[in-house]
Every structure is written in structure tokens, then in C-alpha cells.
Design an enzyme around this catalytic site. Structure first.
Site, PDB file in Angstrom:
ATOM      1  N   ASP A  32      -7.883  -4.478  -0.146  1.00 14.39           N
ATOM      2  CA  ASP A  32      -8.561  -4.779  -1.802  1.00 14.39           C
ATOM      3  C   ASP A  32      -8.343  -6.589  -1.451  1.00 14.39           C
ATOM      4  OD1 ASP A  32      -9.141  -2.361  -2.627  1.00 14.39           O
ATOM      5  OD2 ASP A  32      -7.228  -2.341  -2.591  1.00 14.39           O
TER       6      ASP A  32
ATOM      7  N   HIS B 112       0.727  -0.870  -0.470  1.00 12.10           N
ATOM      8  CA  HIS B 112       0.166  -0.185   0.132  1.00 12.10           C
ATOM      9  C   HIS B 112       1.189   0.865   0.454  1.00 12.10           C
ATOM     10  CE1 HIS B 112      -3.413   3.064   1.542  1.00 12.10           C
ATOM     11  NE2 HIS B 112      -4.121   1.940   0.114  1.00 12.10           N
TER      12      HIS B 112
END
Length: 430
Positions: free
Chosen positions: A370, A312
């Protein structure tokens, strides 16, 4: 803000040194206020991607990427996910505090009485091709809301800002569901306001006029958690876009449409869809037996293979939302009897390897939200092309809260980034 310390900037080109105030945050890094840099030195800072730039002051959301911490108005996301539903989270983001029992009831009533859209909006949907991407439809239709609800567009009026905020939160599920129904050729489903916010959305998505749709509480809770976990995430690309658009004085519907357009980018809102595509590709090539081969390709920079759903931009630890989404993933697959779902088994194996392999551990490539949310949405029956629309639905409250905070700032100015110009110097036409 009051400066407790100062920073001195020295130059080697003869420019005199200058001092800048340093402002402390309640948590997180301090900031150096360089607003007078150009006026005092004739120089700009250079920060592509704004990696070291705080573009605003905010009290809404805080992320500590090293700790893997996400706070909504100071509350850890783990506590919010355990104790609140999505609408209570909306109340918190919009108002600064969690609602009491009566405030929660009143807020839910207010939102659920604004879920319908103007009947003429149906004609907007009919103007799109059936095979248009739902995000393209959503960008156009949300932007068009200002043509129907122009009675609340005075951005300097706090009451108008509140009305527009409620309308956006309330109508977004209806508009997302309409985009889906239109794409599959089914009639639009009107809202049913005696259902919860998320159950109502699921009914509009999956119900039809021929038979009554009965929401499954386990699946409703799962989708509600997806919305809650994506409600806001500090100053990301789409939120920054909403703020930048809003700084010009644009109406809130236009600003949210700008945020949706930014979210559409595969590097931002399309990550869970890309993750599911990756898992499907591995499954087609042989499933779990081919994971070792795939991991080797990921490590080879020349192969072009990417491990989607890991790492991320901000989190350098385990994404706290991923842990919560992992629990939800187990609950949904258990409820639907899909514990042996091949994609979930594949995902678990990938997660195990990534958390144990030194290559990924050293690079801090932990699973992000996700990685699991795509699997959950697939299990719920949501098609992959709708994933980013669900993300936009969830993030709308964060966008509008950030927009409202910015507009209410007394010294708010239109955004105007500077540049390092490296093109041709002045030259004359020959």
C-alpha cells in the site's frame, strides 16, 4: 487429509483428556482438528480475530509472513509478476495451473467477450447521488448483477460456477469505470475488446467519446501489475466474508458484493488511500524537512500519529509485493517525468528512516504494498476515492476462486462461529 500425529488436550476441571488429529500442510503450520471438541467436552475454543484458527482447507494462495513469501498456486509472486499478466494470473487462480499459449489466448478471448454489462444497469448508477462514494455504488451494482444474470446461479452446477466467474472477472472493470464516470458527470465508455484487459479498463476510465484514447504501454503495465499483486491474499477479512456468505448458498454476485463491502473498511482496503493522505499531510506541513518531527510523533503513543503503509497483519518481513511495486513506482514516475515528485521523495525518505531506525526495525514495520501503490495510482491519474475500487477489481478473481473452491468441497457446511457469552444469566421478568 490423513492425520500422522495427534494432540492431547488435558483439563484441570475434571474433564477427561481428549485427543485430536494433527493434519500437515504441504507448507506452513500443521493444524489441530478440533471439530469434535464441543461434542466430547462441551467446550468451545476462544480465538477473537481468528488469529490461530484455520477456517478452511485451500490450495490457492500461501503466505509465509516471516520469510516475506507469497505464492499463487505454488508460484512465487516475483516470478508471476515478471512472467505473467493479470489475465494469466486469473487463469492460474481459477484453474490451478498456468495456461499455455493457446489457453491464454482462448481465456483472454472468453473474458473480453463478456465485458459489457446489461444496458439497464446504467439506470442503477443514475439512482445514486453524484457525490456517493464509488464503493457504495459498487456494492449495490455488483449485488444487482444476480437480477440480470440469473441464468448461471445454480451454485451446484460447475458450468454455472464457471460462467459466473468469467462474468465477474470480465464485467468488474466496466462497472468500476462506470462508477468513476458517473461521479464526474462524463458519459460511460463501452468496452473495446481488441485492447488488453487492463488497457481496456484504462480507456473506459480516462477516455471520452470526443477523441480516441491511446493507452501508454508503460502505464498499462504498471496498472496491470497492481491488479496482479492484489489478485489474492489468502484468508483475509474480505475473502473470509465471501466464503462465509457463500457457505449459506448465496449466489456468487451477492458473495462478491459482501466481499466488496468488507474491503471498504479502512483497516482492510483503504490502507493505500490512508497512506497517500498521510504523505499529503506531511507535505503540507513542510515536506521532507518535517519528517523527523513526524517520526517523533509516531513514536509517541499519546500523539495519535500513525505511520501508514508500514507493517502488516501477516508479513513480519519486507512485503514481497512492496519490492515489485517500488520498481513500478520508479518506472511510472520516470515515464511521466515525475522523478522529482515531492510525494515520492517524501516516501523514499520515510522508507529509509523506517528501515534504519531501531524503533521500526525491532517492531518489523517494513513497507507494505500500500505504501507504493497509492503513489502509482495517483501518478496514473486515479483519484484517491477510487483506490479501493481498483483493489476490489483486482481481488475479484481471488474471491471467486476461493468461493468456487469452497462450494466444490463435498463436506462444505454453513459457517457458524460460536461465542463466549458474558451477558446476564436467565432471569425472570418483574
Amino acid at each position: 487429509m490423513s492425520a500422522q500425529n495427534k494432540a492431547t488436550l488435558s483439563f484441570t476441571d475434571g474433564t477427561p483428556s481428549v485427543e485430536f488429529p494433527i493434519y500437515p500442510g504441504s507448507v506452513g503450520p500443521d493444524v489441530v482438528d478440533i471439530r469434535k471438541l464441543y461434542g466430547q467436552t462441551g467446550k468451545f475454543t476462544f480465538d477473537p480475530g481468528f488469529l490461530s484458527t484455520a477456517a478452511c482447507e485451500s490450495k490457492i494462495t500461501y503466505i509465509d509472513g516471516d520469510k516475506g513469501e507469497l505464492l499463487y498456486r505454488g508460484y512465487p509472486i516475483e516470478q508471476i509478476a515478471e512472467k505473467c499478466d493479470y489475465l494469466d494470473t486469473c487463469y492460474l487462480l481459477l484453474n490451478g495451473d498456468l495456461p499455455d499459449a493457446q489457453q491464454s489466448k482462448d481465456f483472454s478471448y472468453l473474458v473480453m467477450r463478456h465485458t459489457m454489462v446489461h444496458e439497464q444497469m446504467t439506470r442503477f448508477y443514475q439512482g445514486f447521488r453524484r457525490d456517493a462514494h464509488p464503493m457504495a455504488v459498487l456494492v449495490g451494482c455488483v449485488g444487482a448483477l444476480s437480477a440480470f444474470y440469473h441464468d448461471s446461479l445454480d451454485i451446484n452446477n460447475p458450468e454455472h460456477r464457471m460462467i459466473s466467474s468469467i462474468r465477474l472477472v470480465a464485467k468488474m472493470p466496466t462497472m468500476v469505470a462506470m462508477a468513476y464516470k458517473y461521479s464526474i458527470g462524463q458519459p460511460f465508455m463501452y468496452p473495446k475488446n481488441d485492447l488488453s484487459y487492463t488497457a481496456n479498463f484504462m480507456r473506459m476510465m480516462f477516455g471520452n467519446p470526443c477523441e480516441e484514447y491511446v493507452p501508454n504501454p508503460v502505464l498499462v503495465k504498471a496498472l496491470d501489475r497492481i491488479l496482479l499483486l492484489h489478485a489474492d491474499h489468502e484468508q483475509n477479512a474480505s475473502t473470509s466474508t465471501v466464503r462465509l456468505a457463500g457457505s449459506s448458498g448465496a449466489n456468487p454476485f451477492a458473495c462478491i458484493a459482501a466481499g466488496i463491502a468488507t474491503l471498504w473498511g479502512p483497516a482492510h482496503g483503504g490502507a493505500n488511500e490512508a497512506c497517500l493522505v498521510m504523505l499529503n499531510d506531511i507535505q503540507k506541513q513542510g515536506g521532507v524537512a518535517k519528517i523527523g518531527e513526524f517520526i517523533s510523533q509516531v513514536k509517541d503513543k499519546n500523539s495519535g500519529a500513525k505511520l501508514m503503509g508500514f507493517g502488516h497483519r501477516v508479513y513480519k518481513n519486507y512485503d514481497p509485493r512492496a519490492k515489485l511495486m517500488r520498481e513500478t513506482c520508479y518506472e511510472v514516475l520516470g515515464e511521466l517525468g515525475l522523478e522529482n515528485d515531492p510525494l515520492f521523495a517524501l516516501a523514499m525518505k520515510l522508507e529509509q528512516i523506517a528501515l534504519e531506525d531501531d524503533y521500526f526495525v525491532q517492531r518489523k514495520l517494513y513497507p507494505n504494498v500500500d505504501f507504493y501503490s497509492g503513489i502509482v495510482q495517483r501518478a496514473l491519474g486515479i483519484p484517491t476515492e477510487m483506490f479501493t475500487c481498483i483493489f476490489a477489481l483486482a481481488r475479484t478473481v481471488g474471491w471467486i476462486a476461493q468461493w468456487g473452491e469452497m462450494i466444490s468441497e463435498p463436506d462444505q457446511k454453513i459457517g457458524r462461529p460460536r461465542q463466549l457469552y458474558t451477558g446476564a444469566a436467565r432471569r425472570n421478568f418483574k
